[in-house]
Design an enzyme around this catalytic site. Structure first.
Site, PDB file in Angstrom:
ATOM      1  N   HIS A  90       0.862  -1.181   0.000  1.00  0.00           N
ATOM      2  CA  HIS A  90       0.000   0.000   0.000  1.00  0.00           C
ATOM      3  C   HIS A  90       0.898   1.230   0.000  1.00  0.00           C
ATOM      4  O   HIS A  90       2.130   1.101  -0.055  1.00  0.00           O
ATOM      5  CB  HIS A  90      -0.964  -0.019   1.186  1.00  0.00           C
ATOM      6  CG  HIS A  90      -0.308   0.016   2.540  1.00  0.00           C
ATOM      7  ND1 HIS A  90       0.584  -0.937   2.978  1.00  0.00           N
ATOM      8  CD2 HIS A  90      -0.405   0.914   3.560  1.00  0.00           C
ATOM      9  CE1 HIS A  90       0.983  -0.645   4.205  1.00  0.00           C
ATOM     10  NE2 HIS A  90       0.407   0.486   4.572  1.00  0.00           N
ATOM     11  N   HIS A 135       1.182   3.948   2.239  1.00  0.00           N
ATOM     12  CA  HIS A 135       1.602   4.709   3.402  1.00  0.00           C
ATOM     13  C   HIS A 135       3.114   4.916   3.317  1.00  0.00           C
ATOM     14  O   HIS A 135       3.848   4.060   2.791  1.00  0.00           O
ATOM     15  CB  HIS A 135       1.232   3.977   4.698  1.00  0.00           C
ATOM     16  CG  HIS A 135      -0.201   4.195   5.092  1.00  0.00           C
ATOM     17  ND1 HIS A 135      -0.877   3.325   5.916  1.00  0.00           N
ATOM     18  CD2 HIS A 135      -1.077   5.196   4.786  1.00  0.00           C
ATOM     19  CE1 HIS A 135      -2.115   3.783   6.101  1.00  0.00           C
ATOM     20  NE2 HIS A 135      -2.250   4.902   5.431  1.00  0.00           N
ATOM     21  N   ASP A 179       5.687   4.738   5.185  1.00  0.00           N
ATOM     22  CA  ASP A 179       6.696   3.803   5.708  1.00  0.00           C
ATOM     23  C   ASP A 179       6.886   2.583   4.818  1.00  0.00           C
ATOM     24  O   ASP A 179       7.784   1.776   5.063  1.00  0.00           O
ATOM     25  CB  ASP A 179       6.357   3.377   7.147  1.00  0.00           C
ATOM     26  CG  ASP A 179       4.973   2.782   7.314  1.00  0.00           C
ATOM     27  OD1 ASP A 179       4.086   3.093   6.509  1.00  0.00           O
ATOM     28  OD2 ASP A 179       4.761   2.022   8.281  1.00  0.00           O
ATOM     29  N   ASP A 203       0.195  -4.647   7.873  1.00  0.00           N
ATOM     30  CA  ASP A 203      -0.873  -3.646   7.930  1.00  0.00           C
ATOM     31  C   ASP A 203      -2.255  -4.226   7.645  1.00  0.00           C
ATOM     32  O   ASP A 203      -2.899  -3.913   6.655  1.00  0.00           O
ATOM     33  CB  ASP A 203      -0.568  -2.504   6.966  1.00  0.00           C
ATOM     34  CG  ASP A 203       0.666  -1.720   7.365  1.00  0.00           C
ATOM     35  OD1 ASP A 203       0.528  -0.554   7.751  1.00  0.00           O
ATOM     36  OD2 ASP A 203       1.768  -2.298   7.315  1.00  0.00           O
ATOM     37  N   HIS A 230       7.321  -5.582  11.132  1.00  0.00           N
ATOM     38  CA  HIS A 230       6.540  -4.340  11.159  1.00  0.00           C
ATOM     39  C   HIS A 230       6.188  -3.956  12.595  1.00  0.00           C
ATOM     40  O   HIS A 230       5.032  -3.753  12.949  1.00  0.00           O
ATOM     41  CB  HIS A 230       5.276  -4.488  10.302  1.00  0.00           C
ATOM     42  CG  HIS A 230       4.665  -3.166   9.910  1.00  0.00           C
ATOM     43  ND1 HIS A 230       3.596  -2.624  10.578  1.00  0.00           N
ATOM     44  CD2 HIS A 230       4.984  -2.283   8.936  1.00  0.00           C
ATOM     45  CE1 HIS A 230       3.276  -1.469  10.033  1.00  0.00           C
ATOM     46  NE2 HIS A 230       4.112  -1.235   9.026  1.00  0.00           N
TER      47      HIS A 230
END
Length: 305
Positions: free
Chosen positions: A61, A63, A65, A206, A265
């Site tokens: 995705h 984001h 980071d 995530d 993560h």
């Protein structure tokens, strides 16, 4: 043989001892990168691996980071006089996002090919990798990836001879090609046994636990899965921000019957993650903490005589 390296294990922000999330695979001269957080270039250098063979980048995705390291990586690849095309895979909007990031890397000596994911599940082949992308449950559109190296069945010389298949076609059939010659059709199933077990790695960050994830990870040799929070009291926070705890990742690994689980993560607030592992390993014994630069060589299973 498939080389797997977990380059960065951090979530949200890089730390002095933890780069942001990314994973690099190497197979048959090709490298595939999943995510490209800040510090990815340094992590690759620290590992002693090369940027040049990277010809596929998959994004979970957008984001920061997970993608903030991309402009610098592209510049480095361009400065190395790369000319081969680079394929990028990611959720819808990929070309627009990368185009915006390339404001600081506008001129590159190689082509970028975009594959935008639009369906809940998609399958495709690139450079010997069979990639299964599956949508997960985050607060923006996010995908996980199962990456397989398929293995054809054993080649049977006696079958080829019985069917009078010219020897010059054996190798082509072994690699899945269909041959037409002098009015005859030769197909791989004429000389190959049942497909053998390949190598499978699933990578997912995530998300809340989902059936999609369990199904995609089923029987993976290695599941690399987010464990954003280790403290049991942070379950409510994990639910609020659409992340997973160590224990939920372990339950996913157990239910998917994977060979091994690496947690990744991690929240910037996580310290002494190892102190939580005894409880995690009661759920799934082959769970362990990922760390920057952790790598493994996965090989095909030896066949029984």
């Amino acid at each position: 043989m498939l080389d797997v390296c977990l380059l960065g294990t951090g979530g949200m922000m890089p730390l002095p001892y933890r780069w942001l999330t990314s994973m690099l695979l190497r197979y048959n001269g090709s490298s595939l990168l999943v995510d490209c957080g800040e510090g990815t270039q340094i992590a690759v250098k620290e590992k002693g691996w090369s940027f040049k063979p990277i010809d596929v980048i998959c994004f979970t995705h957008y984001h920061a980071d997970h993608i903030s390291g991309l402009p610098g990586l592209l510049l480095t690849m361009g400065n190395a006089e790369r000319s081969e095309p680079l394929t990028m895979v990611g959720p819808k909007g990929l070309e627009k996002v990368v185009g915006a990031l390339r404001m600081i890397a506008p001129e590159l000596p190689f082509e970028i090919k975009y594959m935008e994911l639009k369906n809940p599940q998609e399958d495709f082949e690139i450079n010997g990798y069979h990639i299964h992308a599956f949508r997960v449950n985050h607060n923006i559109t996010c995908y996980g990836y199962s990456i397989e190296i398929k293995r054809a069945g054993r080649f049977h010389v006696e079958w080829a001879k019985e069917k009078d298949i010219p020897q010059k076609f054996w190798s082509l059939l072994q690699h899945g090609q269909v041959i037409e010659y002098e009015g005859n059709y030769y197909t791989p199933d004429m000389v190959l046994g049942k497909p053998r077990k390949g190598i499978k790695v699933t990578y997912c960050t995530d998300t809340r636990p989902t059936e999609n994830l369990k199904n995609a990870a089923k029987n993976s040799d290695l599941l690399i899965c987010e464990g954003m929070y280790a403290e049991p009291e942070k379950l409510a926070k994990a639910k609020q921000y659409k992340h997973m705890t160590f224990y939920e990742a372990a339950e996913t690994a157990r239910d998917a019957k994977v060979g091994e689980l690496w947690l990744t993560h991690f929240s910037p607030s996580l310290v002494h993650g190892e102190s939580y592992m005894p409880k995690v390993q009661k759920i799934f014994a082959r769970a362990s903490l990922g760390f920057d630069g952790r790598s493994v060589e996965l090989d095909f299973e030896e066949e029984k005589p």
